[in-house]
Structures are given as structure tokens and as C-alpha cells.
Enzyme design. Structure first.
Site, PDB file in Angstrom:
ATOM      1  N   GLY A   1       0.857  -1.060   0.039  1.00  0.00           N
ATOM      2  CA  GLY A   1       0.130  -0.004  -0.193  1.00  0.00           C
ATOM      3  C   GLY A   1       0.696   1.076  -0.003  1.00  0.00           C
ATOM      4  O   GLY A   1       1.975   1.274   0.665  1.00  0.00           O
ATOM      5  N   CYS A   2       0.447   2.089  -0.538  1.00  0.00           N
ATOM      6  CA  CYS A   2       1.360   3.438  -0.720  1.00  0.00           C
ATOM      7  C   CYS A   2       0.164   4.713  -0.940  1.00  0.00           C
ATOM      8  O   CYS A   2       0.385   5.453  -1.880  1.00  0.00           O
ATOM      9  CB  CYS A   2       2.124   3.385  -1.976  1.00  0.00           C
TER      10      CYS A   2
ATOM     11  N   GLY B   1     -12.249  18.247   4.780  1.00  0.00           N
ATOM     12  CA  GLY B   1     -11.352  17.242   4.803  1.00  0.00           C
ATOM     13  C   GLY B   1     -11.199  16.196   5.856  1.00  0.00           C
ATOM     14  O   GLY B   1     -10.537  15.314   6.066  1.00  0.00           O
TER      15      GLY B   1
ATOM     16  N   ASP C   1     -15.306   2.586  13.454  1.00  0.00           N
ATOM     17  CA  ASP C   1     -13.805   2.642  13.587  1.00  0.00           C
ATOM     18  C   ASP C   1     -13.259   2.565  15.199  1.00  0.00           C
ATOM     19  O   ASP C   1     -12.261   1.957  15.623  1.00  0.00           O
ATOM     20  CB  ASP C   1     -13.369   4.130  12.932  1.00  0.00           C
TER      21      ASP C   1
ATOM     22  N   LYS D   1     -11.142  -0.212  17.421  1.00  0.00           N
ATOM     23  CA  LYS D   1      -9.900   0.187  18.305  1.00  0.00           C
ATOM     24  C   LYS D   1     -10.167  -0.059  19.736  1.00  0.00           C
ATOM     25  O   LYS D   1      -9.231  -0.635  20.310  1.00  0.00           O
ATOM     26  CB  LYS D   1      -9.792   1.712  18.178  1.00  0.00           C
TER      27      LYS D   1
END
Lengths: 435, 435
Positions: free
Chosen positions: B16-17, B190, B204, B208
């Protein structure tokens, strides 16, 4: 760990049995089953070295010995040291490490002076040297610096690492009392020792700063490299001046990278400073510790918790013991000394800092220009000025931009000699905001 | 490390990048010399697996490949995974671990569902599995929980672990705007993704929470064990009600030990809650994360910093990479899965919690006694009541003591049906203060 063969017991020698040692024994006993499961082998307390065995009725009598040397030389895997002081501790721990025994210590003074020699002994024999409890008590701080941030470039570590001085400064701030009165109160309540020198003169914080700087900057830093000022000279006027500017006074340990003309160095200092009330460290009150860390990629972080006390310190010791024991069981070892960067420590005079200066001056025209001329003469640039007229004199408050500490000192010296200046009310460094 | 023989390069595969991967490549390049010194061997990037090589002009073209499987199978020591998602990541990482390659991953969703299988593969081959970046970004949190506090008994972990929802709730608090308006603003800036479901619905944070609970309590906890409520139903009225009580609303991930009749279990939940403005978590605003940890011996601790973003997440990834690489060079391995305690997860209905309930009621005598009777009927004890008369109706605010969530829910259901209750204005759990 199901499926793994059970390892024999990890034998532990405990040196010292004061407040922290007693808690270590208690936790080892109460959490024995959990520790066995977490390590993969039982932890067995092999002996406790104390000076006066009859004074320790709270621990098993058959474990007590006065012969620390023999205990360290015996068949143990890990030595926990909570005696403190330089000797005989230094010799005992070096012998333990040379003999391949891992060491867990809370001894900040020893590490701040002699960690290089201890690390060398550990490295030669393959033993571990852990010391999470030496700085900021229970707060996991050294392991994050040494390991979690090992891929980042730490630029600054700034913290409140001494509970006694923080308790006193918090007290002075809330009551407006003098340093002497507040120290007396702190002593009475047990927050300051009978001889408070190590705390109030900043020696304890300076040892911790040396340890933090060594780890953060991969360089050898000893306590003698640390510029150290205590809190005995903090006056009620300093505290009041800070309040007037929306700031509070804290004793800070500051370790930072300083780059001048492309050459990197580090500055390590302990001194009282004003920080803005909105800074995360400003609300750290009483005996709590907190450390603010800045790194290039990670950005700003803060670690907060109890910085001293038997149980919190014992928690950090036990964490290190589990790490050392796991290494015995699973092979491998903890991080070695990392001092490859060997950055030079900058003298305080050449360290950039900022000053707040509060003056009583004659209330007549031209005073500000005379004072401002002295700043200009020393190449110190002024960030903010506030002037307040009173009956026959006036208050003048100046906050500077960053300049070298030497230039700032010279400026203050010269200003205090000006005939228009009646009194230098407060001089204090300013931290925790953009320069 | 002077005196040690130089180890051959540690070869790294990057899967992944995107934002994080690009930062990992940058840091590996910029800090190459420092990393070599810290690890004791050079780190060599062997390849970068991406879907569309022509979209990654910022990284060396000769390293790019579309064949992640071949890259993982090649001669590499460590695999860094920043692709996300469950498949093909799960299969790739399992194969890497089975092949003895250590894995560093930021993939919270994968770990929250399949960590047991990954740990087993790591254990079998002797490889490491590190995942500091999966929770709270740059903040060193998992290593402290797994290692620094390994000798203590953690009782509670409570944190703000999702930046998007914290940004939205901070915005609602400062502007008084609705959830929908604030989400729109966050998306425009954003701070929220085009499809914000994973964040705003708490998925999410729940992943966690599962990871944190597993580490803190040495038990296997998966995302499906976590009681999850998002922030979409938080209203401007809830925010205002909190303000009126000196509290703020935060989306919290809470993992705690619950002891009932001598039997231990754990409760793991993600939901909005009111906390006092003086609580350390209350001042954590915007995209920052903070996690509060309580342990028997260490007491209260807080960890604070940037919870997301390319560079902060890459910092955590690089820290883990250094740890995995050091283990290759020096022998040994990182901590294994520790799930020996196998504590059962308590259903939310049986979890003790506290409610704040704000009601619009008819302004006539006897209302409070009717409402109070419903609480008594459900065995819920009232901690505080506030009544405010208005023109023809009245506001009634009740804060309860701790009771099971099921009892509290039933109480609210019954109360909302009372003829004297005109509207249930706000119902929210209360955290961060003594019960």
C-alpha cells in the site's frame, strides 16, 4: 502461552525495601499468577537485601539479608534496585550486569552519571538494563521514547518531572503565599522531604532531564551537562506577574535540538518558567507529572500520570521486570544504549530562550525608550511591552523574542542599573509558545 | 553499535502506498542513516505493492509492483501493511507470518476481527506482529499497555480514539450547530470522508476498543463484542444540556473490568457520553486523540497526541519497524498474544452506567414524584435533580447513580410514556466522575 513448554522460574533479587520495595514485594505476591501467565514462567523472589532486617516485618523474614553483594552474586536472573544513591549501588549493579543478570532500577541519580558504564557491562554480558521508574514514576515514558519513537526524529521533550516542586508552585499559585511558607506546608503534608534540596534545587529534575535527553537524542548526556536552577528564588511577585500575563510558573525540564548554521546540538536545562494557562502542562497540578514530546513525524504528544509514590513506581518496576523476564524466557534482549548521534551539549549562555521582565520604573516620559535601547544594544528583540502608570512610579513588563541566554542576562544586568529603574520585580523565562 | 559486527540489510516489503505509505517511504529515505544506527543494520525497501503503479510518481518506480503476493513471498524480513480492509490483506499477512516474516500493520479492522489467527501464525514461525499505528495514530499507547503496564492490573481504558467524530462534536459544542450541518462542514474541510459511516457510526472506534480491551485485559475481544453507538443521533439539545451541567459530549471508547459477586468480566463500549469540563479528556479538541488509563498500582495516566494523518501514523509504523528489525538483528521477539485471562464480555444491558435525562414536563405539583417513582420502580437511584419552571411547562433534569444499562433504558421508556412528560429532550450516558 498454551502449547509452549513451561520455563523454570525467573529468580529475582530485590535490593532495598523502602516504600517502593515494599510495594514491589506486595505486587509480586498478589499478582503472582498473572505475572506467570504474562511472562511464561513463574517469578520467584530469591532474596531482599536491606540494612536492618528487623525493620521489615511486612515482608517474609526468610528472604531478608544484609549481604547485598552475596545476593547479587547468587543464582538470580534479574536484580531490582530501589536503594538509590551512587555507592554501593553502582558497584552492585555493575557486578550484576557483568555476571549476566538483568537489572531493573529506579535510580535516576546513578543513571544520570554512570549509565554508560552500566550499559557497557550489560552489552558485554548480554543482560538487560531497564529503568522506566527512574523518570516520571508510573508514566510509561522511557519505553515510548526508546522504542515507539525509534523511527522518528524527536525535537523536544519538555516536562514537569518533579512532584514536590510542582506541588509547591501549584500551592503558591492558588494561595499567593511565599515560597518559604508553601515549602513548610508541603513538608508538613509529606510532599517535601525533611531535606528538600534534591527536589527544590532541581537536582532530581536535572538527573531526569539528562536521562530523557540521552534517550531522545541518542547521545550521552550526564547530570553535569544540565543547566539547573531550582525554585527557591521564585517569589510571590513572579507568580503574580505570571498570572497577570495569563501564564503560570512551572519547574520545567527541557531537552531540545538546537540547530545553528546547519550544526546540530542539544540544550538541556531545568529551571522555572512561565507557560500559558492554555498549555497542556499548565493544568498539571500537585504531585502529578507530565511530559510533552515533539517529534518531526508524530507531532506533539503528552504523557501524564503519577510521578512518584510507592505503588506507581512499583508499577513501572514490575513492567520492566516482566520485559526482562520475557527476554530470559523467549530469548533476545531489550534495547541497548543508543548514543551514536553524539550531539554536543550547548552551554546555557548560547541556548536560545525568552525572558519576561517586570520592572518598577519612574513614571516619566522617555523611560521606555531608555529601556528599549538596552534591549536593542544586546540584539534582543522585544515581543510585547505593557506599561501601567501608578501614583509616582510605573510598572513596565517586557516579553522578549528568543535570544541567547547570555544576551538576555546581560540585558537584565544593564537594565537593573538604569537610574530610571527602581526595582526589577520579576525576571523569568517564558516557554510553551511560538517564538 | 560500536564493537558489534555489522548485520546484513533488513529487507522490507511495503503493501500500500497511500497517505501513510508515502510518508513511510519518505521517512525511510530521509532517516536512513539514523535508522541504520538505531537498528544495527541498514533498512532496505525491497518493494512497494500498489494497484496502479502509474499513480505513484513520488516513490521510486523500480520498487513498485502490482503483485503483492509475490512481494510477500520474496526474500524480505518485514512486511509493512497500510492497505487496510479485510481481504486480500488478511491472507497476505497470514502468509507473511507463516513464512517467518514479521508484520507491522496499521489495520485496526483486520486486527479487531482476526488478530487471534495472525498471532497464531506469528507464534508458530517466531515472527513478530506489531500494530501500534492501528490505535491512536502516533500516540505510543499499545506498547505501554502491552509492555510498560505488563506488571500492573489495568482496570479501565477510556479514550477519544476517532478524530472525525471528535472534530464534529467539538464543532457542535463551539457553534451550537446541528449534527448534519457540522458533518457537512467537516466533509468540506477534509476531516470527514465522503462516506463517513465508519467514523460517525462508531465502527472505527469499536475496532480500536476491541484491540485496547484485548491488550488491557489479556483476553480475546473482537469488534462484534463491542457495544457500539455513533454520533448521528447527538442533537444540539444534547450538547446544550451538557453545557448547562458543566459537561461536554464526547464519543468515548470505554473498556473496563466489571466485578459482580466476585466474578470478573469486561465491558467494552463505544457511545457518546457527557464528561465534566474539568476531566482531562474534555479539553481534547479537533482531530486529536487521547486515552485515559487506570491501573491498580500506577493510578491514572493519560496519553495524548495526533490520532491520524500520514506522518503521525508513519511514525508509529516506523517505531514498530525498528522494533521488528532490532529483533532480527539481536535475536528474540516482541510480545506474543496474551489472552490467558479469557475474561467474558458483559452484554451492554448488564453493564453498569449512568444516565443524564432531560425532560420537558407539565409545570404542576406532583410531577417530580411521578417521575421519581419510575426510577425507584426500576431500582435506579437518582444522584441529582434540577427543576426549572417556565411559562406553562417545566424542565426537569435527572442524573442517575450507576445502574445496569437495561434498567436505565426501561426507566427512560416508561418515563417517556408518562402523561406529564411532554418531551424527552436529551438522554445521554454520563462518564468520568465518581458514581
Amino acid at each position: 502461552m498454551p502449547g509452549h513448554k513451561q520455563h523454570g522460574p525467573i529468580r529475582v533479587a530485590l535490593l532495598g525495601c523502602g516504600t517502593v520495595g515494599t510495594e514491589v514485594v506486595r505486587l509480586l505476591t498478589e499478582q503472582a499468577d498473572d505475572l506467570t501467565a504474562r511472562v511464561g514462567a513463574p517469578i520467584e523472589l530469591a532474596g531482599i537485601a536491606v540494612r536492618k532486617p528487623n525493620k521489615h516485618r511486612e515482608v517474609p523474614a526468610d528472604l531478608l539479608t544484609t549481604d547485598a553483594e552475596a545476593l547479587v552474586a547468587s543464582d538470580v536472573d534479574v536484580v531490582i534496585e530501589v536503594i538509590g544513591g551512587i555507592e554501593p549501588t553502582r558497584t552492585l549493579l555493575r557486578k550484576a550486569l557483568e555476571g549476566g543478570k538483568s537489572v531493573v532500577t529506579a535510580n535516576k541519580a546513578l543513571l544520570a552519571e554512570h549509565s554508560a558504564e552500566l550499559f557497557e557491562a550489560a552489552d558485554a554480558s548480554g543482560a538487560d538494563l531497564y529503568f522506566e521508574a527512574a523518570v516520571a514514576g508510573a508514566i510509561p515514558l522511557l519505553r515510548p521514547l526508546r522504542e515507539s519513537l525509534a523511527g522518528d526524529r524527536i525535537t523536544r521533550v519538555m516536562g514537569i518531572v518533579n512532584g514536590t516542586t510542582n506541588f509547591i508552585l501549584s500551592g503558591m499559585t492558588s494561595t499567593g503565599s511565599s515560597y518559604a511558607e508553601t515549602l513548610e506546608e508541603a513538608t508538613r503534608l509529606g510532599y517535601a522531604e525533611a531535606d528538600p534540596t534534591a527536589d527544590v534545587d532541581g537536582y532530581d529534575a536535572a538527573s531526569k532531564a539528562a536521562i530523557l535527553a540521552s534517550l531522545a537524542f541518542h547521545s550521552r548526556v550526564t547530570a553535569s551537562d544540565v543547566h539547573r536552577e531550582g525554585i527557591a528564588s521564585v517569589s510571590a511577585a513572579d507568580i503574580a506577574a505570571a498570572k497577570g500575563l495569563g501564564r503560570v510558573v512551572k519547574l520545567l525540564a527541557i531537552c531540545e535540538r538546537v540547530e545553528v548554521d546547519g550544526t546540530e546540538s542539544i540544550a538541556v536545562r531545568v529551571h522555572p518558567a512561565m507557560i500559558p494557562v492554555a498549555h497542556p502542562l499548565a493544568s498539571v497540578n500537585g504531585a502529578f507529572n507530565a511530559v510533552f514530546v515533539e517529534a518531526d513525524a508524530a507531532g506533539e504528544m503528552m504523557f501524564y500520570g503519577q510521578g512518584a509514590g510507592g505503588a506507581p513506581t512499583a508499577s513501572a518496576v514490575l513492567g520492566d521486570l516482566v520485559a526482562a523476564a520475557r527476554n530470559r524466557v523467549g530469548g533476545g534482549h531489550g534495547p541497548r544504549e543508543s548514543a551514536y548521534a553524539a550531539l554536543p551539549v550547548r552551554p546555557m549562555g548560547q541556548t536560545p530562550t525568552r525572558y519576561h521582565i517586570s520592572l518598577d520604573v519612574a513614571d516619566r516620559p522617555g523611560v521606555l525608550s531608555q529601556v528599549a535601547a538596552v534591549f536593542a544594544e544586546h540584539d534582543v528583540s522585544i515581543a510585547a511591552v505593557r506599561q501601567e502608570g501608578r501614583v509616582d512610579d510605573a510598572g513596565l513588563v517586557v516579553v522578549t523574542h528568543a535570544a541567547t541566554d547570555a544576551a538576555l542576562r546581560s540585558t537584565v544586568d544593564k537594565i537593573s542599573g538604569l537610574p530610571v529603574v527602581r526595582e526589577v520585580v520579576s525576571v523569568m523565562r517564558v516557554e510553551g509558545e511560538e517564538t
